[in-house]
Design a protein around this motif. Sequence first.
Motif, PDB file in Angstrom:
ATOM      1  N   LEU A  15       1.517   0.819   0.179  1.00  0.00           N
ATOM      2  CA  LEU A  15       1.217  -0.060  -0.953  1.00  0.00           C
ATOM      3  C   LEU A  15       0.424  -1.315  -0.595  1.00  0.00           C
ATOM      4  O   LEU A  15      -0.307  -1.833  -1.444  1.00  0.00           O
ATOM      5  N   GLN A  16       0.570  -1.802   0.627  1.00  0.00           N
ATOM      6  CA  GLN A  16      -0.052  -3.083   0.965  1.00  0.00           C
ATOM      7  C   GLN A  16      -1.573  -3.001   0.927  1.00  0.00           C
ATOM      8  O   GLN A  16      -2.166  -1.996   1.294  1.00  0.00           O
ATOM      9  N   GLY A  17      -2.170  -4.060   0.399  1.00  0.00           N
ATOM     10  CA  GLY A  17      -3.626  -4.169   0.373  1.00  0.00           C
ATOM     11  C   GLY A  17      -4.298  -3.553  -0.838  1.00  0.00           C
ATOM     12  O   GLY A  17      -5.505  -3.671  -1.000  1.00  0.00           O
ATOM     13  N   ILE A  18      -3.543  -2.879  -1.709  1.00  0.00           N
ATOM     14  CA  ILE A  18      -4.141  -2.290  -2.911  1.00  0.00           C
ATOM     15  C   ILE A  18      -4.533  -3.420  -3.852  1.00  0.00           C
ATOM     16  O   ILE A  18      -3.783  -4.355  -4.072  1.00  0.00           O
ATOM     17  N   ARG A  19      -5.740  -3.327  -4.405  1.00  0.00           N
ATOM     18  CA  ARG A  19      -6.239  -4.359  -5.313  1.00  0.00           C
ATOM     19  C   ARG A  19      -6.284  -3.819  -6.738  1.00  0.00           C
ATOM     20  O   ARG A  19      -6.360  -2.618  -6.956  1.00  0.00           O
ATOM     21  N   THR A  69      -5.052  -8.840  -5.321  1.00  0.00           N
ATOM     22  CA  THR A  69      -3.754  -8.193  -5.175  1.00  0.00           C
ATOM     23  C   THR A  69      -3.536  -7.247  -6.356  1.00  0.00           C
ATOM     24  O   THR A  69      -4.407  -7.104  -7.209  1.00  0.00           O
ATOM     25  N   SER A  70      -2.391  -6.596  -6.387  1.00  0.00           N
ATOM     26  CA  SER A  70      -2.033  -5.674  -7.471  1.00  0.00           C
ATOM     27  C   SER A  70      -0.511  -5.603  -7.523  1.00  0.00           C
ATOM     28  O   SER A  70       0.174  -6.115  -6.633  1.00  0.00           O
ATOM     29  N   CYS A  71       0.008  -4.935  -8.531  1.00  0.00           N
ATOM     30  CA  CYS A  71       1.460  -4.752  -8.589  1.00  0.00           C
ATOM     31  C   CYS A  71       1.967  -3.978  -7.373  1.00  0.00           C
ATOM     32  O   CYS A  71       2.980  -4.371  -6.781  1.00  0.00           O
ATOM     33  N   PRO A  72       1.300  -2.889  -6.942  1.00  0.00           N
ATOM     34  CA  PRO A  72       1.769  -2.212  -5.735  1.00  0.00           C
ATOM     35  C   PRO A  72       1.730  -3.118  -4.498  1.00  0.00           C
ATOM     36  O   PRO A  72       2.653  -3.110  -3.679  1.00  0.00           O
ATOM     37  N   ASP A  73       0.677  -3.918  -4.365  1.00  0.00           N
ATOM     38  CA  ASP A  73       0.578  -4.838  -3.241  1.00  0.00           C
ATOM     39  C   ASP A  73       1.699  -5.871  -3.298  1.00  0.00           C
ATOM     40  O   ASP A  73       2.346  -6.166  -2.283  1.00  0.00           O
ATOM     41  N   GLN A  74       1.968  -6.401  -4.485  1.00  0.00           N
ATOM     42  CA  GLN A  74       3.064  -7.358  -4.643  1.00  0.00           C
ATOM     43  C   GLN A  74       4.407  -6.706  -4.333  1.00  0.00           C
ATOM     44  O   GLN A  74       5.290  -7.330  -3.750  1.00  0.00           O
ATOM     45  N   LEU A  75       4.548  -5.446  -4.679  1.00  0.00           N
ATOM     46  CA  LEU A  75       5.778  -4.719  -4.362  1.00  0.00           C
ATOM     47  C   LEU A  75       5.939  -4.578  -2.847  1.00  0.00           C
ATOM     48  O   LEU A  75       7.049  -4.693  -2.319  1.00  0.00           O
ATOM     49  N   SER A  76       4.836  -4.379  -2.128  1.00  0.00           N
ATOM     50  CA  SER A  76       4.918  -4.304  -0.664  1.00  0.00           C
ATOM     51  C   SER A  76       5.382  -5.643  -0.089  1.00  0.00           C
ATOM     52  O   SER A  76       6.152  -5.675   0.871  1.00  0.00           O
TER      53      SER A  76
END
Length: 84
Positions: free
Chosen positions: A56-60, A66-73
């Motif tokens: 999930l990290q780094g997904i924009r 950032t993105s919700c998946p990145d924030q979830l990471s």
Amino acid sequence: MTYIYTPTGVCSRQMTVEIENGMIRHVDVLGGCNGNLKGISSLLQGMRVEDAIARLQGIRCGMRPTSCPDQLSIALRQALEQHY
């Protein structure tokens, strides 16, 4: 362990993650793209926390950094740091 995270820079307002023995048991996200986040939450159930972070990290999201998946990471990393 239940960890509650307030994301920044995205539409979602709160992320709640339940982790047991290094595995994700449940993810609940308030706000954001409802269907997509329900799908992501479902896919993460039973996954090792470290594996989820790596995926999930780094997904924009569009032009956002950032993105919700990145924030979830980030939430998952913080939950690990808090627990260990």
